[in-house]
Design an enzyme around this catalytic site. Structure first.
Site, PDB file in Angstrom:
ATOM      1  NE  ARG A  85      11.064  -0.695   8.393  1.00 14.89           N
ATOM      2  CZ  ARG A  85      10.040  -0.230   7.677  1.00 14.89           C
ATOM      3  NH1 ARG A  85      10.237   0.719   6.780  1.00 14.89           N
ATOM      4  NH2 ARG A  85       8.833  -0.681   7.848  1.00 14.89           N
ATOM      5  NE  ARG A 130       8.986  -3.831   3.972  1.00 18.54           N
ATOM      6  CZ  ARG A 130       7.823  -3.227   4.219  1.00 18.54           C
ATOM      7  NH1 ARG A 130       6.940  -3.084   3.248  1.00 18.54           N
ATOM      8  NH2 ARG A 130       7.554  -2.775   5.405  1.00 18.54           N
ATOM      9  NE  ARG A 174      -0.439  -0.074  11.162  1.00 19.98           N
ATOM     10  CZ  ARG A 174       0.514   0.421  10.377  1.00 19.98           C
ATOM     11  NH1 ARG A 174       0.553   1.696  10.112  1.00 19.98           N
ATOM     12  NH2 ARG A 174       1.411  -0.377   9.858  1.00 19.98           N
ATOM     13  NE  ARG A 213       4.800  -4.254  11.196  1.00 19.32           N
ATOM     14  CZ  ARG A 213       5.351  -3.687  10.129  1.00 19.32           C
ATOM     15  NH1 ARG A 213       6.447  -4.185   9.606  1.00 19.32           N
ATOM     16  NH2 ARG A 213       4.791  -2.639   9.579  1.00 19.32           N
ATOM     17  CE  LYS A 233      -0.941  -0.102   4.992  1.00 18.15           C
ATOM     18  NZ  LYS A 233       0.229  -0.949   5.302  1.00 18.15           N
TER      19      LYS A 233
HETATM   20  P1  AMP Z   1       4.312   1.192   8.712  1.00 16.28           P
HETATM   21  O1  AMP Z   1       5.553   1.745   8.122  1.00 16.28           O
HETATM   22  O2  AMP Z   1       3.061   1.900   8.269  1.00 16.28           O
HETATM   23  O3  AMP Z   1       4.195  -0.302   8.543  1.00 16.28           O
HETATM   24  O4  AMP Z   1       4.396   1.456  10.296  1.00 16.28           O
HETATM   25  C1  AMP Z   1       5.445   0.926  11.080  1.00 16.28           C
HETATM   26  C2  AMP Z   1       5.009   0.871  12.537  1.00 16.28           C
HETATM   27  O5  AMP Z   1       4.684   2.195  12.997  1.00 16.28           O
HETATM   28  C3  AMP Z   1       3.782   0.042  12.831  1.00 16.28           C
HETATM   29  O6  AMP Z   1       4.063  -1.331  12.979  1.00 16.28           O
HETATM   30  C4  AMP Z   1       3.300   0.658  14.138  1.00 16.28           C
HETATM   31  O7  AMP Z   1       4.087   0.237  15.237  1.00 16.28           O
HETATM   32  C5  AMP Z   1       3.593   2.141  13.914  1.00 16.28           C
HETATM   33  N1  AMP Z   1       2.427   2.828  13.306  1.00 16.28           N
HETATM   34  C6  AMP Z   1       2.358   3.401  12.076  1.00 16.28           C
HETATM   35  N2  AMP Z   1       1.160   3.943  11.857  1.00 16.28           N
HETATM   36  C7  AMP Z   1       0.418   3.694  12.969  1.00 16.28           C
HETATM   37  C8  AMP Z   1      -0.918   3.983  13.352  1.00 16.28           C
HETATM   38  N3  AMP Z   1      -1.779   4.627  12.536  1.00 16.28           N
HETATM   39  N4  AMP Z   1      -1.325   3.574  14.588  1.00 16.28           N
HETATM   40  C9  AMP Z   1      -0.501   2.937  15.428  1.00 16.28           C
HETATM   41  N5  AMP Z   1       0.769   2.618  15.125  1.00 16.28           N
HETATM   42  C10 AMP Z   1       1.243   2.987  13.905  1.00 16.28           C
END
Ligand code: AMP
Length: 214
Positions: free
Chosen positions: A160, A127, A88, A171, A13
């Site tokens: 990462r 990744r 989320r 996750r 996404k």
């Molecule tokens: P992403 O890069 O979008 O996969 O985000 C990496 C991490 O950031 C996630 O696994 C969460 O720990 C945190 N995170 C990002 N966006 C949110 C959100 N809207 N609500 C809560 N945690 C978030």
């Protein structure tokens, strides 16, 4: 054009969100990127968020919502935006709706990129992210020109912490428990569009463009 991208971590996404933002000249707002920038800059918010991110958990709603609502106030959001990784949880979605409704506004499209868990696990273990500029690669599908080195800035590429297999599994569980209910939430509002995430980057993008230009 106000778009939300939904989908499991690793569904692609983020890539689609960036392409949409470029095509329509609107900002790509990724809460994950905002947190990672805060961690890199050593902010208090970054330190708080890192504790959750490293464990594959969601950062608490109260640390996320204000951040996004504040970001909307910037002038580049006037024509709309693509939200990537937010909302989320159902409480985040409700707060977003309330914040937008105050200005007579609403989300127009919630686009779900649908990918199986097995595919997600295989994608995420390959990744790699740049420690310098944050650019992302994949050892098979988007390899850097030189192994382990970023094409953009020459810094090292790493797996990462939140892409490590044990974290990815956690996750995914968090996704199914807390984020997947958003699909029903937006379906009930009549703005959900689901796309098969296995048809390739360009085809997914074409499908999304068809939806937003219909
Ligand atoms: P992403 O890069 O979008 O996969 O985000 C990496 C991490 O950031 C996630 O696994 C969460 O720990 C945190 N995170 C990002 N966006 C949110 C959100 N809207 N609500 C809560 N945690 C978030």
């Amino acid at each position: 054009m106000k778009i939300i991208m939904l989908g499991a971590p690793g569904a692609g996404k983020g890539t689609q969100a960036k392409k949409l933002a470029t095509k329509y000249g609107i900002p790509h707002i990724s809460t994950g990127d905002i947190f990672r920038a805060n961690i890199k800059n050593g902010t208090e918010l970054g330190a708080k968020a890192k504790v959750y991110m490293d464990q594959g958990l969601l950062v608490p709603d109260e640390l996320v919502v204000c951040l996004v609502v504040d970001r909307f106030k910037k002038s580049d959001c006037e024509k709309g935006y693509v939200l990537d990784g937010f909302p989320r949880t159902i409480p985040q979605a409700k707060e977003l709706d309330e914040a937008l409704a105050k200005n007579g506004d609403a989300v127009e499209y919630a686009i779900d990129v649908d990918v199986t868990d097995a595919e997600i696990i295989s994608r995420m273990s390959g990744r790699r992210a740049c420690v310098g500029c944050g650019a992302t690669y994949h050892v098979k599908s988007v390899p850097p020109k030189k192994e382990g080195i970023c094409d953009v800035c020459g810094a090292n590429l790493i797996l990462r912490d939140d892409d490590k297999p044990e974290t990815v599994e956690k996750r995914l569980k968090v996704y199914h428990d807390q984020t997947q209910p958003l699909i029903e939430y937006y379906q009930a509002k009549g703005i959900l569009k689901s796309i098969d995430g296995s048809i390739g980057l360009e085809n997914i993008f074409k499908e999304i463009v068809k939806i937003v230009e219909a």
